[in-house]
Design a protein around this motif. Structure first.
Motif, PDB file in Angstrom:
ATOM      1  N   GLY A  63      28.664  39.040  32.065  1.00  0.00           N
ATOM      2  CA  GLY A  63      29.492  40.147  31.608  1.00  0.00           C
ATOM      3  C   GLY A  63      30.277  40.823  32.702  1.00  0.00           C
ATOM      4  O   GLY A  63      31.393  41.318  32.462  1.00  0.00           O
ATOM      5  N   ILE A  64      29.712  40.862  33.903  1.00  0.00           N
ATOM      6  CA  ILE A  64      30.417  41.498  35.022  1.00  0.00           C
ATOM      7  C   ILE A  64      31.707  40.742  35.330  1.00  0.00           C
ATOM      8  O   ILE A  64      32.781  41.328  35.482  1.00  0.00           O
ATOM      9  N   GLN A  65      31.612  39.412  35.402  1.00  0.00           N
ATOM     10  CA  GLN A  65      32.799  38.602  35.680  1.00  0.00           C
ATOM     11  C   GLN A  65      33.795  38.677  34.529  1.00  0.00           C
ATOM     12  O   GLN A  65      35.012  38.740  34.736  1.00  0.00           O
ATOM     13  N   VAL A  66      33.274  38.668  33.300  1.00  0.00           N
ATOM     14  CA  VAL A  66      34.159  38.790  32.135  1.00  0.00           C
ATOM     15  C   VAL A  66      34.916  40.110  32.180  1.00  0.00           C
ATOM     16  O   VAL A  66      36.130  40.161  31.931  1.00  0.00           O
ATOM     17  N   ALA A  67      34.209  41.194  32.509  1.00  0.00           N
ATOM     18  CA  ALA A  67      34.857  42.514  32.599  1.00  0.00           C
ATOM     19  C   ALA A  67      35.965  42.500  33.641  1.00  0.00           C
ATOM     20  O   ALA A  67      37.050  43.047  33.419  1.00  0.00           O
ATOM     21  N   ARG A  68      35.691  41.880  34.779  1.00  0.00           N
ATOM     22  CA  ARG A  68      36.716  41.803  35.835  1.00  0.00           C
ATOM     23  C   ARG A  68      37.962  41.076  35.323  1.00  0.00           C
ATOM     24  O   ARG A  68      39.094  41.507  35.552  1.00  0.00           O
ATOM     25  N   GLU A  69      37.759  39.950  34.645  1.00  0.00           N
ATOM     26  CA  GLU A  69      38.892  39.143  34.197  1.00  0.00           C
ATOM     27  C   GLU A  69      39.652  39.820  33.061  1.00  0.00           C
ATOM     28  O   GLU A  69      40.876  39.710  32.977  1.00  0.00           O
ATOM     29  N   ILE A  70      38.927  40.516  32.199  1.00  0.00           N
ATOM     30  CA  ILE A  70      39.599  41.281  31.143  1.00  0.00           C
ATOM     31  C   ILE A  70      40.434  42.394  31.748  1.00  0.00           C
ATOM     32  O   ILE A  70      41.574  42.644  31.328  1.00  0.00           O
ATOM     33  N   ARG A  71      39.890  43.060  32.749  1.00  0.00           N
ATOM     34  CA  ARG A  71      40.628  44.149  33.414  1.00  0.00           C
ATOM     35  C   ARG A  71      41.892  43.633  34.096  1.00  0.00           C
ATOM     36  O   ARG A  71      42.887  44.348  34.185  1.00  0.00           O
ATOM     37  N   GLU A  72      41.854  42.410  34.594  1.00  0.00           N
ATOM     38  CA  GLU A  72      43.060  41.834  35.194  1.00  0.00           C
ATOM     39  C   GLU A  72      44.159  41.654  34.149  1.00  0.00           C
ATOM     40  O   GLU A  72      45.344  41.798  34.454  1.00  0.00           O
ATOM     41  N   LYS A  73      43.753  41.330  32.930  1.00  0.00           N
ATOM     42  CA  LYS A  73      44.725  41.134  31.839  1.00  0.00           C
ATOM     43  C   LYS A  73      45.171  42.459  31.238  1.00  0.00           C
ATOM     44  O   LYS A  73      46.319  42.597  30.807  1.00  0.00           O
ATOM     45  N   SER A  74      44.251  43.424  31.184  1.00  0.00           N
ATOM     46  CA  SER A  74      44.567  44.724  30.571  1.00  0.00           C
ATOM     47  C   SER A  74      43.812  45.832  31.300  1.00  0.00           C
ATOM     48  O   SER A  74      42.590  45.935  31.165  1.00  0.00           O
TER      49      SER A  74
END
Length: 245
Positions: A63-74
């Protein structure tokens, strides 16, 4: 507001349970069962989601990595992290990578719904305040301009001239006054003697060609950021016209 929620959850029973409560609110929900699928779904169309609920413990990508990648998109999509972990360090880590809220498992579905509503209300209020502030600032700036034409804005208080919102640099007081007088009455022809009276005063005893010298310098400065908007009317004087720029 109708929400479309991306729930990133590998526990099917939790996802099915939350789907019932989410549908009851009139919202819609999509489920991603692992971290890679979550990133793929979100990346395909970030604008379709209003909120993400994100389990910290996920297959393939946590989830930590997913959160980082989502934040990069939005940078603005609301994220609520869901996890069985309850340590302060992990909560800080989750919030540090961009989560807006944190709910520990096991949780009550009604409690999660309440957190979603509270987060959405807060975001709505912040967006409303931001829009109101931007409008107030825009209105405030607009009020400060004494002259506004198609391309030119002039503030007499700040002695500032903007050409298509770009500041015209190094304007002298006389150049400013010349442009302000003419821009207040676009397309009106001003004789040299009229401009001298307006800018230098009735007691000026110099040459009328002084106006020509100042106009030449003013034109040069305007052209640095835009175009020549002061036209020569042969045998009479000058006029301001930016309608053909």
């Amino acid at each position: 507001m109708k929400l479309n929620i991306l729930m990133v959850e590998d526990d099917q029973s939790v996802a099915e349970m939350m789907e019932m409560f989410i549908k009851k609110e009139g919202w819609t929900m999509e489920v991603a069962t692992d971290g890679e699928q979550a990133v793929e779904k979100f990346s395909a169309n970030p604008d379709q989601y209003n909120l993400v609920t994100l389990d910290l413990n996920l297959p393939k990508k946590d989830g930590i990595q997913v959160a980082r990648e989502i934040r990069e998109k939005s940078p603005t999509i609301p994220i609520i992290m869901l996890t069985a972990r309850n340590s302060e360090a992990e909560q800080i880590l989750g919030l540090g990578v961009g989560a807006d809220d944190y709910v520990s498992k096991p949780f009550s579905p009604l409690a999660l719904i309440a957190r979603i509503k509270a987060l959405q209300r807060r975001i709505d209020i912040e967006e409303s305040q931001s829009r109101a502030k931007a409008k107030a600032e825009a209105d405030k700036v607009k009020e400060k301009f004494d002259v506004e034409t198609e391309h030119i804005k002039i503030s007499k208080d700040r002695r500032e001239i903007l050409f298509d919102n770009k500041k015209v640099p190094d304007i002298t007081p006389k150049e400013f006054d010349l442009l302000a007088i003419m821009a207040e009455k676009p397309k009106q022809v001003f004789s040299r003697s009229q401009l001298i009276d307006y800018v230098w005063g009735y007691n000026f005893f110099g040459e009328e060609r002084t106006v020509d010298a100042h106009i030449k310098k003013l034109r040069h400065k305007l052209e640095k950021v835009g175009a020549n908007v002061i036209q020569t009317v042969w045998g009479i004087g000058y006029k301001f016209d930016d309608s053909q720029v």
